[in-house]
Design an enzyme around this catalytic site. Sequence first.
Site, PDB file in Angstrom:
ATOM      1  CD  GLU A  17      34.003  51.783  43.875  1.00  0.00           C
ATOM      2  OE1 GLU A  17      34.309  50.692  44.400  1.00  0.00           O
ATOM      3  OE2 GLU A  17      32.846  52.243  43.884  1.00  0.00           O
ATOM      4  NE  ARG A  67      20.704  42.444  42.458  1.00  0.00           N
ATOM      5  CZ  ARG A  67      19.861  42.668  43.440  1.00  0.00           C
ATOM      6  NH1 ARG A  67      19.105  41.685  43.887  1.00  0.00           N
ATOM      7  NH2 ARG A  67      19.764  43.858  44.007  1.00  0.00           N
ATOM      8  CG  ASP A 106      21.959  48.870  44.010  1.00  0.00           C
ATOM      9  OD1 ASP A 106      21.701  47.885  44.727  1.00  0.00           O
ATOM     10  OD2 ASP A 106      22.818  49.721  44.279  1.00  0.00           O
ATOM     11  CB  ALA A 160      26.630  38.752  41.849  1.00  0.00           C
ATOM     12  CG  HIS A 175      22.263  42.752  49.551  1.00  0.00           C
ATOM     13  ND1 HIS A 175      21.005  42.588  49.036  1.00  0.00           N
ATOM     14  CD2 HIS A 175      22.881  43.659  48.752  1.00  0.00           C
ATOM     15  CE1 HIS A 175      20.866  43.341  47.949  1.00  0.00           C
ATOM     16  NE2 HIS A 175      21.997  43.998  47.754  1.00  0.00           N
ATOM     17  CE  LYS A 219      28.257  37.603  46.129  1.00  0.00           C
ATOM     18  NZ  LYS A 219      27.938  39.048  45.974  1.00  0.00           N
ATOM     19  CD  GLN A 226      28.244  61.962  48.319  1.00  0.00           C
ATOM     20  OE1 GLN A 226      29.080  62.286  49.164  1.00  0.00           O
ATOM     21  NE2 GLN A 226      28.476  61.966  47.033  1.00  0.00           N
ATOM     22  CE  LYS A 254      33.617  66.012  46.287  1.00  0.00           C
ATOM     23  NZ  LYS A 254      33.112  65.959  44.933  1.00  0.00           N
TER      24      LYS A 254
END
Length: 297
Positions: A16, A106, A108, A126, A150, A166, A213, A273
């Site tokens: 990703e 959906r 954030d 979603a 979630h 879903k 992070q 990265k």
Amino acid sequence: MKIRDLFINKPVISLEIFPPKPETPIDTIFDTIDALSDLKPDFISVTYGAAGGSKHYTVQIADIIKNKYGIEALAHLTCINSTKKEVEDILQQLKKSNIENVLALRGDRPQDESYIAPEDNDYKYASDLIAHIKSLGDFCIGAACYPEVHIEAESCIADLRSLKRKVELGADFLITQLFLDNNFYFDFIEKIGIMDISIPVSVGIMPVINKKQIERITSLCGASIPTKFRRILDRYENNPEALKEAGIAYATEQIIDLLSSGVDGIHLYTMNKPEVARKIIKQISSIRSHFENLNHA
Ligand code: FAD
């Protein structure tokens, strides 16, 4: 090609990336894609900024991945702040680029505390987006799932019911939110089995190389930091090279455990990265060959 068909030869290994900020030229991502393409992923996904930000480049980057590099692309698409018209325009663009795969999310809610979702939103969840995409054509649809539940869900069972919805409305495969303890995944697979959810689940793995992070991400998404990993963060927080080495080793160990347990796919959050992704993919090269040989036998 539709990503759901890739799962015939599992495990599917995917990566990703996120697009550059709108004020940064798109070509700043090209070196990243170039380096990642070398790792021979089964597909590369491109995120989409729900609150504006990086959404403009998503289709363009997915187009480059698919049509310049010949790698399957998965375009993320969020709906929390989108109109049906915007979604239809994006799907049209994807069709033109021959991209058949959408991760329907959906998105954030903006962090701004004063934010109140407009009453007349075209989509609330979603699942609304999935139903809309399904009604518009032959896309392969991915959706997100949450082994640690979630963060906004009322309960684990409520979250599983939303997930089931879903799937019933058309999701073809799932990608998990990151977790740092594989036991969450093993429990989750048992639970979705009870719910009769049987589509492939790819596991989202984030190699952690930065303490601030990961603390920010986990506080936003509700994933927990296990004691074993907390020790790594605390011990090496001021030594970036040591933390990077430990973070890569930790992610690799998680992946090897998951692959050995027969996972459908591994989805590496590369955080743009490539050198980190390269180290991990190299560490599992013999394991990848093992599965390739099995698939071709
Ligand atoms: P939903 O499935 O709509 O769920 C959201 C919440 O609503 C959950 O608590 C669920 O239990 C609940 N819910 C759902 N349906 C109902 C219902 N009918 N009634 C009551 N409650 C309900 N964000 C981005 O902005 N851009 C990205 O590119 C992006 N990529 C991601 C990729 C992956 C693999 C993952 C795991 C997440 C990604 N996200 C991204 C983050 C995602 O947008 C957030 O996690 C968001 O908060 C929820 O998205 P969702 O699609 O899971 O929402």
